[in-house]
Scaffold this motif. Structure first.
Motif, PDB file in Angstrom:
ATOM      1  N   LYS A 189      42.256 -32.951 -50.801  1.00  0.00           N
ATOM      2  CA  LYS A 189      43.541 -32.250 -50.728  1.00  0.00           C
ATOM      3  C   LYS A 189      44.508 -32.968 -49.779  1.00  0.00           C
ATOM      4  N   TRP A 190      44.012 -33.360 -48.611  1.00  0.00           N
ATOM      5  CA  TRP A 190      44.905 -33.978 -47.632  1.00  0.00           C
ATOM      6  C   TRP A 190      45.228 -35.431 -47.960  1.00  0.00           C
TER       7      TRP A 190
ATOM      8  N   TRP B  12      48.020 -34.972 -50.271  1.00  0.00           N
ATOM      9  CA  TRP B  12      49.203 -34.565 -49.504  1.00  0.00           C
ATOM     10  C   TRP B  12      49.905 -35.801 -48.919  1.00  0.00           C
TER      11      TRP B  12
ATOM     12  N   HIS C  97      53.383 -35.998 -50.466  1.00  0.00           N
ATOM     13  CA  HIS C  97      54.357 -35.394 -49.550  1.00  0.00           C
ATOM     14  C   HIS C  97      54.723 -36.301 -48.378  1.00  0.00           C
TER      15      HIS C  97
ATOM     16  N   GLN D  82      51.876 -29.504 -39.695  1.00  0.00           N
ATOM     17  CA  GLN D  82      50.988 -29.087 -40.787  1.00  0.00           C
ATOM     18  C   GLN D  82      49.657 -29.819 -40.680  1.00  0.00           C
ATOM     19  N   TRP D  83      49.736 -31.094 -40.351  1.00  0.00           N
ATOM     20  CA  TRP D  83      48.524 -31.901 -40.212  1.00  0.00           C
ATOM     21  C   TRP D  83      47.674 -31.417 -39.025  1.00  0.00           C
TER      22      TRP D  83
END
Ligand code: GSH
Length: 239
Positions: free
Chosen positions: A98-99, A102, A106, A177-178
Motif C-alpha cells: 500500500k505504501w 502511495w 501520490h 501521513q507517513w
C-alpha cells in the motif's frame, strides 16, 4: 553489511544504473541498492539527447542492466532485484504494498510543485540538477535558466493536474501521513526498513537539502525517521 548475502540468495555481478542524479525514481532504486549493499555503476544520462540510452527502446530513466539484462520502471526493477537476492520475499504484504503504491501515485506528484514553487526555488533545484547531472558547459547554462523557467510553469500545470492547491501543505501533509503510518515504530518494516521505507526515503533524499526539503523537516515530524534512514542505508555502494 550482510543483507542479501545469506544462503539461497545471490547477488548480481554487474549492475549498471542509467539515471538522472536528481530523478526521484532513480533515487528510489539507488536507496534500494545502497541498503542491500549491491554494488553498481552509474551512467549519468544526458537529459537533452539521452545518447547513453539510445541502445534501449525504453526512453525513460531509471534503466538497470543486471549482467546485461535490461530492467525498467523503478518499482518493477526493485521487485525483480529483491526476488533475486531474497527469493522468498513476500511482495504482497498489505501494508508495505500500500505504501509503495502511495509513493508512486501520490508522493512523487507532490515533489515537482514544491521544488519549482518559486523562481528562486526553481533556480536552486536546477543549480543542483545541472551541477550533478551530465551536461556540457553550454547545456548547463541553458538548462539552468531555461529549465528553471520552464519547470516553474510546468509545475503550476502539474499542481492543477494533481489537484494540489497549496503545495507546501501537500508536502507537509504527506510527511505527516507517513509518520502516522509508522505508528510509533522505528521503520514501517519495524526494526529494519522495508521496501516502502526505502521508496519514501529514496524519493525524498534528493530534495532533503533544497528549500522544500529543509522546510519539510522543520515543519513536520519526519526528521527522526529520515535520519534513521540516512544512518541505516549508509554509504552508497556505487562504484
Ligand atoms: N514509472 C517510471 C519509474 O518508476 O521508473 C517513471 C520514470 C520517469 O518518469 N522518469 C523520468 C523520465 O525519464 C525522469 S524523472 N522522463 C522522460 C524524459 O526525461 O525524457
Amino acid at each position: 553489511k550482510t543483507r542479501g548475502s545469506e544462503e539461497n540468495s545471490f547477488k548480481p555481478k554487474e549492475v549498471v544504473l542509467f539515471q538522472y542524479e536528481a530523478c526521484p525514481f532513480c533515487n528510489k532504486v539507488k536507496a534500494f541498492l545502497d541498503y542491500y549493499d549491491i554494488s553498481y555503476r552509474v551512467v549519468e544520462v544526458n537529459p537533452m539527447n539521452k545518447k547513453e540510452i539510445k541502445w534501449s527502446d525504453y526512453k525513460k530513466v531509471p534503466i538497470v542492466t543486471v549482467d546485461g539484462e535490461q530492467l525498467v520502471d523503478s518499482s518493477d526493477i526493485i521487485d525483480k532485484l529483491v526476488k533475486r537476492i531474497h527469493p522468498d520475499y513476500d511482495l504482497n504484504a498489505d501494508e508495505e504494498k500500500k505504501w509503495r503504491e502511495w509513493v508512486d501515485n501520490h508522493l512523487v506528484h507532490v515533489l515537482s510543485p514544491n521544488i519549482y514553487r518559486t523562481v528562486s526555488e526553481a533556480l536552486e533545484s536546477f543549480d543542483y540538477i545541472t551541477t550533478k547531472g551530465n551536461f556540457s558547459l553550454y547545456e548547463r547554462l541553458v538548462a539552468k535558466y531555461g529549465g528553471a523557467a520552464a519547470m516553474y510553469f510546468v509545475s503550476k500545470k502539474l499542481k492543477q493536474k494533481h489537484n494540489i492547491t497549496d503545495e507546501r501543505a501537500a508536502l507537509y501533509g504527506a510527511a505527516e501521513q507517513w509518520v502516522d503510518a509508522l505508528k510509533g515504530r522505528k521503520f514501517l518494516g519495524d526494526m529494519e526498513p522495508n521496501l516502502a521505507d526505502l521508496a519514501v526515503f529514496g524519493v525524498l533524499r534528493p530534495i532533503r537539502h533544497l528549500k522544500s526539503g529543509r522546510d519539510m523537516v522543520e515543519h513536520t515530524r519526519i526528521g527522526k525517521w529520515f535520519s534513521e534512514m540516512e544512518h541505516i542505508v549508509g554509504q552508497a555502494s556505487r562504484i
